[in-house]
Every structure is written in structure tokens, then in C-alpha cells.
Design a protein around this motif. Structure first.
Motif, PDB file in Angstrom:
ATOM      1  N   TYR A 179      14.340  -7.367   9.844  1.00 30.81           N
ATOM      2  CA  TYR A 179      12.891  -7.937   9.725  1.00 30.81           C
ATOM      3  C   TYR A 179      12.551  -8.184   8.243  1.00 30.81           C
ATOM      4  CZ  TYR A 179      11.112  -7.565  14.354  1.00 30.81           C
ATOM      5  OH  TYR A 179      10.860  -7.998  15.605  1.00 30.81           O
ATOM      6  N   ARG A 180      13.061  -7.543   7.288  1.00 31.43           N
ATOM      7  CA  ARG A 180      12.590  -7.786   5.826  1.00 31.43           C
ATOM      8  C   ARG A 180      13.412  -9.146   5.267  1.00 31.43           C
ATOM      9  NH1 ARG A 180      12.627  -3.330   1.008  1.00 31.43           N
ATOM     10  NH2 ARG A 180      11.705  -4.667  -0.550  1.00 31.43           N
ATOM     11  N   ILE A 181      14.457  -9.148   5.898  1.00 32.85           N
ATOM     12  CA  ILE A 181      15.498 -10.320   5.355  1.00 32.85           C
ATOM     13  C   ILE A 181      14.576 -11.669   6.094  1.00 32.85           C
ATOM     14  CG2 ILE A 181      17.560 -11.495   5.342  1.00 32.85           C
ATOM     15  CD1 ILE A 181      18.799  -8.561   5.284  1.00 32.85           C
ATOM     16  N   ALA A 182      14.288 -11.488   7.192  1.00 29.59           N
ATOM     17  CA  ALA A 182      13.780 -12.567   8.174  1.00 29.59           C
ATOM     18  C   ALA A 182      12.540 -13.145   7.611  1.00 29.59           C
ATOM     19  CB  ALA A 182      13.849 -12.049   9.641  1.00 29.59           C
ATOM     20  N   THR A 183      11.550 -12.038   7.145  1.00 30.59           N
ATOM     21  CA  THR A 183      10.205 -12.357   6.594  1.00 30.59           C
ATOM     22  C   THR A 183      10.515 -13.194   5.356  1.00 30.59           C
ATOM     23  OG1 THR A 183       9.444 -10.663   7.757  1.00 30.59           O
ATOM     24  CG2 THR A 183       8.120 -11.425   5.870  1.00 30.59           C
ATOM     25  N   ASN A 184      11.335 -12.732   4.413  1.00 27.25           N
ATOM     26  CA  ASN A 184      11.589 -13.489   3.375  1.00 27.25           C
ATOM     27  C   ASN A 184      12.296 -14.827   3.665  1.00 27.25           C
ATOM     28  OD1 ASN A 184      10.804 -11.849   0.868  1.00 27.25           O
ATOM     29  ND2 ASN A 184      11.576 -10.311   2.104  1.00 27.25           N
ATOM     30  N   ALA A 185      13.108 -14.981   4.580  1.00 25.50           N
ATOM     31  CA  ALA A 185      13.668 -16.307   4.770  1.00 25.50           C
ATOM     32  C   ALA A 185      12.408 -17.104   5.289  1.00 25.50           C
ATOM     33  CB  ALA A 185      14.679 -16.261   5.852  1.00 25.50           C
ATOM     34  N   CYS A 186      11.699 -16.811   5.921  1.00 26.16           N
ATOM     35  CA  CYS A 186      10.382 -17.472   6.502  1.00 26.16           C
ATOM     36  C   CYS A 186       9.733 -17.898   5.283  1.00 26.16           C
ATOM     37  CB  CYS A 186       9.626 -16.939   7.542  1.00 26.16           C
ATOM     38  SG  CYS A 186      10.647 -16.723   9.219  1.00 26.16           S
ATOM     39  N   LEU A 187       9.456 -16.955   4.189  1.00 29.37           N
ATOM     40  CA  LEU A 187       8.558 -17.340   3.231  1.00 29.37           C
ATOM     41  C   LEU A 187       9.204 -18.359   2.279  1.00 29.37           C
ATOM     42  CD1 LEU A 187       7.196 -13.664   2.462  1.00 29.37           C
ATOM     43  CD2 LEU A 187       5.889 -15.669   3.189  1.00 29.37           C
ATOM     44  N   ASP A 188      10.518 -18.111   2.195  1.00 30.73           N
ATOM     45  CA  ASP A 188      11.293 -19.366   1.401  1.00 30.73           C
ATOM     46  C   ASP A 188      11.051 -20.435   1.953  1.00 30.73           C
ATOM     47  OD1 ASP A 188      12.053 -17.275  -0.355  1.00 30.73           O
ATOM     48  OD2 ASP A 188      14.068 -17.121   0.444  1.00 30.73           O
ATOM     49  N   PHE A 189      11.229 -20.746   3.431  1.00 33.63           N
ATOM     50  CA  PHE A 189      11.123 -22.027   4.054  1.00 33.63           C
ATOM     51  C   PHE A 189       9.805 -22.745   3.835  1.00 33.63           C
ATOM     52  CE2 PHE A 189       9.876 -24.146   7.838  1.00 33.63           C
ATOM     53  CZ  PHE A 189      10.642 -24.881   7.965  1.00 33.63           C
ATOM     54  N   LEU A 190       8.815 -21.669   4.030  1.00 33.10           N
ATOM     55  CA  LEU A 190       7.402 -22.210   4.046  1.00 33.10           C
ATOM     56  C   LEU A 190       7.148 -22.651   2.406  1.00 33.10           C
ATOM     57  CD1 LEU A 190       5.439 -19.487   6.112  1.00 33.10           C
ATOM     58  CD2 LEU A 190       5.860 -21.855   6.674  1.00 33.10           C
ATOM     59  N   ARG A 191       7.888 -22.022   1.504  1.00 33.35           N
ATOM     60  CA  ARG A 191       7.295 -22.387   0.287  1.00 33.35           C
ATOM     61  C   ARG A 191       8.238 -23.914  -0.219  1.00 33.35           C
ATOM     62  NH1 ARG A 191      10.211 -22.453  -4.508  1.00 33.35           N
ATOM     63  NH2 ARG A 191       9.011 -22.558  -6.495  1.00 33.35           N
ATOM     64  N   ARG A 192       9.340 -24.065   0.400  1.00 29.64           N
ATOM     65  CA  ARG A 192       9.937 -25.375   0.543  1.00 29.64           C
ATOM     66  C   ARG A 192       9.432 -26.464   1.267  1.00 29.64           C
ATOM     67  NH1 ARG A 192      14.511 -21.752   1.503  1.00 29.64           N
ATOM     68  NH2 ARG A 192      14.684 -22.755   3.481  1.00 29.64           N
ATOM     69  N   ASN A 193       9.025 -26.070   2.319  1.00 28.85           N
ATOM     70  CA  ASN A 193       8.298 -27.221   3.305  1.00 28.85           C
ATOM     71  C   ASN A 193       6.877 -26.854   3.266  1.00 28.85           C
ATOM     72  OD1 ASN A 193      11.094 -28.211   4.776  1.00 28.85           O
ATOM     73  ND2 ASN A 193      10.982 -26.010   4.397  1.00 28.85           N
ATOM     74  N   THR A 194       6.103 -27.539   2.289  1.00 27.18           N
ATOM     75  CA  THR A 194       4.623 -27.408   2.567  1.00 27.18           C
ATOM     76  C   THR A 194       3.960 -28.086   3.842  1.00 27.18           C
ATOM     77  OG1 THR A 194       4.705 -27.672   0.075  1.00 27.18           O
ATOM     78  CG2 THR A 194       2.513 -27.964   1.054  1.00 27.18           C
ATOM     79  N   ARG A 195       3.298 -27.028   4.490  1.00 25.29           N
ATOM     80  CA  ARG A 195       2.801 -27.566   5.816  1.00 25.29           C
ATOM     81  C   ARG A 195       1.361 -27.028   5.913  1.00 25.29           C
ATOM     82  NH1 ARG A 195       7.442 -25.852  10.129  1.00 25.29           N
ATOM     83  NH2 ARG A 195       8.927 -27.712  10.021  1.00 25.29           N
TER      84      ARG A 195
END
Length: 452
Positions: A179-195
Motif C-alpha cells: 500500500y505504501r508503494i502504491a500510494t507513492n506511485a499514485c502521488l508520482d503519477f498525479l505530479r506528472r499529470n496535472t489534473r
């Protein structure tokens, strides 16, 4: 793996066409096992392709967000950079989430599991990781609001975990670590893709334009059931399974997209996953005070974008009889091209949106007029003949629409209408594009019936 293969072989040999319902149930059960085998093989294949079995972890800058995702909440600075997600923190890599004793969060892992993760055996790792796929994908879906992106992010989670398996020491459970890794993967994704949520343009019937979330996609209910079962089995908390349905409704998903990424992560980890404050703060590399502050702001923002009463967006654990009846009436009316009959099912202020498209329609009369034009063969806006199949998405009844365009011989997938029903009336229809039909177990085409 051998046991799973042997079980599939046994089930295949026992298949015998008989009563349609029983045979369908047997084939579905077999398909589920084959699907699990395929997913395990995919994890192992991807692990084998990332460094040919090298245990060396990838550089921290490939794993974590190198700069703050959002402005730092008030409170003492967390570790790493000012945002708490710098390379020194490496929350998605060698670190582990939590050291408490809560089941399913910070509980220590069995030594055999730790040894298997650290062994470098792709198959052993894949077999341990795969049971968490359904709940991790649902977690990613809540974070990003897109089914397609959530599927990619859960696979990215497994790849990051494999690359950094030497960092897993068993101080937390394997589930918490993933879960920790998944959460950070999502945060990285959201930073790369401004929505950022926008507003639909114009006015329909004097109504205020609703939020326009172009990336929003539906989520199949059968996957919610898989995730709920996995959470219940791994965490020993059936109440979490019930909660998972409430917080995957489209109205909730739309509301949560208004939160900055870090606030969104805190809210999901605390209010959806139910992690204690200290463990949530450690997972996100924040102080407990900062995490609590972010959670308070997230809850306040969420209240602004949700219906006034929680009962308006909480879905039942299973479709009610009334919902099934209304869904069937909706599909029958659409198949007959009867716009007036569809309108009878709508509340006066009903709303139709069509993400990612820019069109929206508000009000029963306006919706009836729009349908009448597309249903009328004499109208320039005539679209074709319709057929619908029932399904469920995001805890709500849904209709999979297929259209036979003039001059064609088949019905092709056209739209997935997700219905929000309150007090026996349809109050909202969210019409999605059809490319996710296979994820719902739906065909992309239907043969034309005799006389079509």
C-alpha cells in the motif's frame, strides 16, 4: 503455481455441457482461476525483465517524487525535503509503512514471507503479490479516478516492490508495504499529470454547470467484490469491505478529485483504509500533526462537493429490487426508442453528463427532447436502433448500450450509462465511452436479431 495449474486442469476435465446456468457457473469459476494464473505470470514476467533478476534497487529518483506534490501543510517538517517526498525519504522504496500492531496495517510479517520476497524468485514473489491486486487497484482507482490508470499503477506497484524487495524486512505486513508503494506511485503519477476539475460550459435549463472530470471512468462491481473479499480475508475486517462500496461511487470519486494529491492520499488512507493517524503519517512521510491538519482540510473540502446528506451517496451492498426494476424499465424504453417512457423515470432536475465529452443536459424535459431527436428515424440526429444489457458499476445499476447504425448488420458497443437512483427516480446518468466493456465482461458487438 503447480497446485493452481493442477486445479485448473481438474476443473477443465470436469466441464460438461449441461444445464446452461450450471455450466456457465463452472466456466466462470474456471475463468477466474485462469485469470489469476495469467496475472501471476505477468508479474513474474515483468519482474524477470527488470534487471534479469538483479536484486539491486533502482535509484531513489525513479521511485519517489523528487519535489513537493503540494504545499506543505502546517506543522513540523517531515523527513526528506520540505515536502516530505525527497530522495532521502524514499517512502516507496526501502522504507516500510508503520510499526504498530493493527491487523492489515503495521503488523509484522511472517519470516517465511520475508524470506520469499527477498529470495529473488520471480514466481514466489508473484504468488505473494497477486492476492493483493484487486484491493491495490481499487486503492489506485480512488486516488486517480481512472480505471485504465489504476490498472497501470498497480502493475507499477509490483515492479517497484520487486526492484526494492531487499528493503522489505517484515517490520510491517506485506500488505502495508505494498500500500505504501502504491500510494507513492499514485502521488508520482498525479505530479506528472496535472489534473484539475473544470466546469461544463454554458447553462442547461438554468442549472449550474456541474464539475467536469474528463479522466473519470467507471469501475466494474465484480472487481469491487474481489477487493472486498481480499480486504476481509487479509485484514480480518468485514466492515472495511462494506466501506469500500460507499467510497467508490461516482459522486464520491468526483468530489475527491477536487483535493490536492497529498490531502487526497491522507483522506483515503485514514478514512477509507482506516489506518491509525501515526501509521498514515509515517506512510506519507509527514508528522502526525501535519497529517491531521491535511485530513481536516480534506474533509472540509469534501463536504463542499458532496450531497448534503451522506445517505444520498451511500450505495447499498447489493442492488435493491426497485433499482433492478427501474434499470429494466430504462433499458426497455430505450430499446423501444420511447423517449417519453425514459422521461417518466427521471426526476424533474435529472442530470446527464458524458465524460470526457463536453456535452451535458439538465432537466427532464431537456433530456426527453434530446433523446427524441436521436430516436426518430426522420430526424437528422437519428443515431440508430438500440439494445441494452444490464450491469453494475461503482455500486450502482448500469446499462450497456449497443447501437445498430443505419445500413449495418450488428449492434456495436456505444455507451455505458451509470444510473444514480434516489426515492424511486433516476436523478443522474453518467454516460461513459464503451472501451471498458471487456472489463465488465461485456462483448463489444451483439448480433442483430431476426427482423432487425
Amino acid at each position: 503455481m503447480r497446485e493452481l495449474i493442477a486445479d485448473i486442469e481438474r476443473r477443465a476435465r470436469e466441464l460438461a455441457p449441461g444445464l446452461p446456468e450450471a455450466f456457465y457457473a463452472d466456466v466462470t469459476e474456471l475463468s477466474s482461476s485462469v485469470g489469476r494464473l495469467r496475472r501471476i505470470a505477468r508479474i513474474a514476467r515483468d519482474a524477470a525483465q527488470t534487471g534479469a533478476g538483479s536484486p539491486a534497487p533502482c535509484p531513489a529518483e525513479e521511485i519517489v517524487t523528487p519535489a513537493p506534490v503540494t504545499e506543505k501543510p502546517s506543522g513540523r517538517p517531515g523527513p526528506g525535503t520540505a515536502g516530505g517526498f525527497g530522495p532521502e525519504a524514499a517512502p516507496g522504496a526501502e522504507g516500510e509503512a508503520g510499526t504498530g500492531s493493527e491487523a492489515g496495517t503495521g503488523a509484522e510479517e511472517d519470516a517465511e514471507v520475508v524470506a520469499a520476497v527477498n529470495s529473488g524468485d520471480e514466481w514466489a514473489f508473484a504468488g505473494l503479490a497477486e492476492p493483493y491486486r484487486a484491493e491495490l487497484q481499487l486503492h489506485c482507482y480512488r486516488m486517480v479516478g481512472s480505471y485504465d490508470d489504476s490498472a497501470d499503477l498497480v502493475q507499477e506497484t509490483f515492479l517497484r516492490a520487486w526492484r526494492n524487495r531487499d528493503g522489505f524486512r517484515g517490520r510491517s505486513s506485506l500488505r502495508a508495504w505494498l500500500y505504501r508503494i502504491a500510494t507513492n506511485a499514485c502521488l508520482d503519477f498525479l505530479r506528472r499529470n496535472t489534473r484539475r476539475p473544470q466546469r461544463y460550459e454554458g447553462s442547461a435549463g438554468g442549472a449550474e454547470p456541474p464539475a467536469r472530470i474528463t479522466w473519470l471512468q467507471p469501475y466494474p462491481d465484480h472487481l469491487l467484490e474481489d477487493a472486498a473479499g481480499a480486504v476481509s480475508a487479509s485484514a480480518g475486517a468485514p466492515e472495511e469491505a462494506a466501506l469500500s462500496r460507499e467510497t467508490v461511487e461516482l459522486v464520491f470519486l468526483t468530489a475527491i478529485q477536487h483535493l490536492p494529491p497529498r490531502q487526497r492520499a491522507v483522506l483515503v488512507v485514514r478514512d477509507v483504509l482506516g489506518w491509525p493517524a501515526g501509521e498514515a503519517a509515517e506512510l506519507l512521510e509527514m508528522s502526525t500533526a501535519s497529517a491531521n491538519s491535511a485530513l481536516a482540510r480534506a474533509r472540509a473540502t469534501l463536504r463542499e462537493h458532496l450531497p448534503r446528506h451522506r445517505a444520498q451517496w451511500t450505495a447499498p451492498a447489493a442492488p435493491s429490487r426497485d433499482e433492478r426494476v427501474i434499470l429494466q424499465r430504462y433499458m426497455d424504453a430505450a430499446d423501444r426508442a420511447d423517449a417519453a417512457a425514459v422521461a417518466e423515470l427521471l426526476r424533474q432536475d435529472a442530470l446527464v453528463t458524458m465524460p470526457p465529452g463536453p456535452l451535458w443536459v439538465a432537466g427532464r424535459d431537456a433530456i426527453e427532447d434530446a433523446l427524441a431527436r436521436t430516436y426518430d428515424p426522420a430526424s437528422p440526429a437519428y443515431f440508430g436502433r438500440w439494445r441494452h444489457l444490464p450491469t453494475r458499476a461503482n455500486g450502482r445499476p448500469a446499462a450497456a448500450g449497443y447501437v445498430q447504425r443505419p445500413g449495418t448488420a450488428v449492434y456495436r458497443a456505444q455507451v455505458l450509462d451509470v444510473l444514480r437512483i434516489e426515492n424511486g427516480m433516476i436523478v443522474e446518468i453518467t454516460a461513459f465511452e464503451p472501451h471498458l466493456f471487456p472489463a465488465f465482461g461485456l462483448p463489444l458487438t451483439l448480433p442483430a436479431a431476426n427482423g432487425d
